[in-house]
Design an enzyme around this catalytic site. Structure first.
Site, PDB file in Angstrom:
ATOM      1  CD  GLU A  27       1.874  -8.893   1.458  1.00  0.00           C
ATOM      2  OE1 GLU A  27       1.824 -10.097   1.662  1.00  0.00           O
ATOM      3  OE2 GLU A  27       0.877  -8.150   1.541  1.00  0.00           O
ATOM      4  N   PRO A  28       5.107  -4.453  -1.142  1.00  0.00           N
ATOM      5  CG  PRO A  28       7.183  -3.643  -1.853  1.00  0.00           C
ATOM      6  CD  PRO A  28       6.551  -4.617  -0.895  1.00  0.00           C
ATOM      7  N   GLY A  29       3.489  -3.433  -4.117  1.00  0.00           N
ATOM      8  CA  GLY A  29       3.239  -3.724  -5.525  1.00  0.00           C
ATOM      9  C   GLY A  29       3.512  -2.460  -6.311  1.00  0.00           C
ATOM     10  CE1 TYR A  74      -2.723  -3.675  -8.194  1.00  0.00           C
ATOM     11  CE2 TYR A  74      -1.547  -1.640  -7.711  1.00  0.00           C
ATOM     12  CZ  TYR A  74      -1.931  -2.913  -7.349  1.00  0.00           C
ATOM     13  OH  TYR A  74      -1.516  -3.438  -6.149  1.00  0.00           O
ATOM     14  CB  CYS A  88     -18.648   2.381 -27.716  1.00  0.00           C
ATOM     15  SG  CYS A  88     -17.934   2.562 -29.353  1.00  0.00           S
ATOM     16  CD  GLU A  89     -18.801   1.459 -20.953  1.00  0.00           C
ATOM     17  OE1 GLU A  89     -18.892   2.113 -19.901  1.00  0.00           O
ATOM     18  OE2 GLU A  89     -18.800   0.226 -21.013  1.00  0.00           O
ATOM     19  N   GLY A 107       0.786  -1.224   0.000  1.00  0.00           N
ATOM     20  CA  GLY A 107       0.000   0.000   0.000  1.00  0.00           C
ATOM     21  C   GLY A 107       0.815   1.270   0.000  1.00  0.00           C
ATOM     22  CE1 TYR A 142      -9.729   1.200  -7.970  1.00  0.00           C
ATOM     23  CE2 TYR A 142      -7.818   1.287  -9.413  1.00  0.00           C
ATOM     24  CZ  TYR A 142      -8.670   0.571  -8.602  1.00  0.00           C
ATOM     25  OH  TYR A 142      -8.454  -0.764  -8.410  1.00  0.00           O
TER      26      TYR A 142
END
Ligand SMILES: *Cc1c(COP(=O)(O)O)cnc(C)c1O
Length: 429
Positions: free
Chosen positions: A286-288, A385, A356-357, A244, A329
């Site tokens: 636990e870094p991503g 991500y 198409c949104e 996080g 997000y």
């Protein structure tokens, strides 16, 4: 007034107005591999890993970094981190499979899943990875399959944090982890069943830029560890405070103060571990995102310029199928015109994709140089991500990935083709 071209951070580089990444020309890469294209810098991944590792080991010698594979599970990325000596956090059997394929030994893999199926638990037991249980149900079902040597429990430290409500993974609303009473029960049950080695774990959320939530949650985690230790007479091989660690996306965002983080978290850790007689466990994070976010850019070509009475749209070939963070997000990603780095900002644009949104907006109201069709945009900080959350939505094949390192490049994932869209499908008779 013309604003001076902004300073670029390594491994970004301006060579005569063209963006280079880890020594490789973005123009050359897109000529060769087309767009949309994820470009990953090996040097940057290594630097990020080393910086964090050093910041922690200078305050405590027994440190482990578990790379959270879900942020970016490209096999080459995993391999780089394996060679750095990382451990790995896997959240699915698929990630365990990929970690093993990339060279991680099972001892270095910690599985932290939620809503885990029994057949998945069988797979995990067979793979010999360490399981971090997320419910009493999971523990009971695991112990029926096989009693592991080592087991960890994910604790809900009752404090959550994160850059978006979807990314807060502890606290009252959270589905993750066990609450204190159940934690005590879980360790007692595991010990009774014959487990002999233990770890303890939490993960408060993603994108946390302040040190305080980590400190408060770690306090709670350690106080629970003490109760487990006192009640069940077990020691801990590791204490894992989760990932996080936040990163700056906007130019004005602050950075997580790594020195302060390390000092505050580890001084608390060391004093409590002493006070509670918890021995000398490994301290784990636990870094991503932290490891990979700025190690990748997304290159996308401009195909359509469009003006309405209200807006100027830059139509590009990457949409939320390629990078979903802005849509999902409301995340901010800085955008550069990769072939016009020396040009002054001239106009305000919305950068939009082919999906198409209406939510398919990569960047809103951005001041950028005058853009023309054929220009190349670089979406920065796309390494975490990014590809990992991409999809084939709107029947668009997924992008290719290139790894770059000090002027050299390797295609590490081929661009999907139309046939990939129908793979595994059959038309019912
Ligand atoms: C997602 C996740 C992480 C990594 O989060 P980042 O914000 O990318 O550092 C770490 N641990 C667990 C259990 C996770 O689910």
């Amino acid at each position: 007034m013309v604003k001076k071209a902004q300073k670029l951070r390594e491994p970004l580089e301006n060579r005569k107005g063209t963006l280079y990444f880890d020594g490789v020309s973005t123009r050359k890469l897109t000529e060769k591999f087309d767009t949309p294209l994820y470009v990953i810098s090996e040097s940057r991944i290594r630097e990020n890993y080393k910086r964090l590792h050093e910041a922690l080991t200078c305050n405590y010698e027994k440190v482990r970094l578990y790379y959270a594979a879900k942020a970016n599970s490209n096999l080459s990325v995993l391999r780089i981190l394996e060679t750095e000596g990382a451990h790995l956090d896997a959240v699915s059997p698929g990630e365990v499979f990929m970690a093993l394929k990339s060279g991680f030994t099972p001892e270095r893999i910690l599985f932290t899943g939620t809503s885990v199926r029994t057949d998945e638990l069988k797979f995990l037991a067979g793979s010999n990875v360490t399981v971090n249980v997320d419910s009493l149900s999971q523990l009971d079902r695991l112990l029926k399959i096989a009693v592991p040597n080592i087991l960890s429990v994910r604790v809900n430290p009752e404090i959550g944090a994160g850059h978006h409500s979807h990314c807060i993974t502890a606290g009252k609303q959270s589905k993750f982890g066990l609450w204190e009473k159940e934690v005590l029960k879980a360790y007692a049950t595991a010990k009774k069943a014959g487990v002999t080695r233990f770890g303890i774990h939490m993960h408060v959320g993603s994108g946390v830029l302040d040190v305080e939530p980590f400190v408060l949650a770690l306090q709670k985690l350690l106080s629970i560890a003490k109760k487990v230790h006192d009640k069940s007479k077990i020691g801990f091989e590791f204490v894992n405070m989760g990932g996080g660690l936040g990163v700056p996306y906007k130019p004005e965002d602050k950075e997580l103060d790594l020195t302060l983080f390390s000092e505050e978290v580890l001084s608390l850790f060391k004093s409590r571990v002493d006070e509670y007689n918890l021995g000398k466990p490994f301290f784990c994070v636990e870094p991503g995102r932290y490891v990979v976010y700025d190690a990748s850019i997304l290159l996308t070509a401009v195909n359509t310029m469009k003006k309405t009475p209200f807006k100027k749209f830059v139509g590009v070939d990457a949409g939320f199928n390629t990078l979903i963070r802005p849509t999902m997000y409301g995340s901010y990603h800085q955008v550069l015109v990769a072939n016009k780095l020396d040009s002054p900002e001239k106009d305000t644009y919305d950068v939009v994709g082919p999906i198409c949104e209406s939510g398919d907006v990569l960047a809103k109201d951005r001041r950028l140089p005058k853009i023309q069709e054929g220009d190349l945009l670089a979406v920065l900080n796309a390494g975490a991500y990014g590809f990992a959350m991409s999809s084939q939505y709107n029947a668009r094949p997924r992008a290719a990935e290139v790894l770059v390192k000090k002027g050299k490049y390797t295609l590490v994932r081929e661009r999907e083709e139309l046939d990939d869209l129908i793979s595994g499908q059959r038309i019912a008779k």
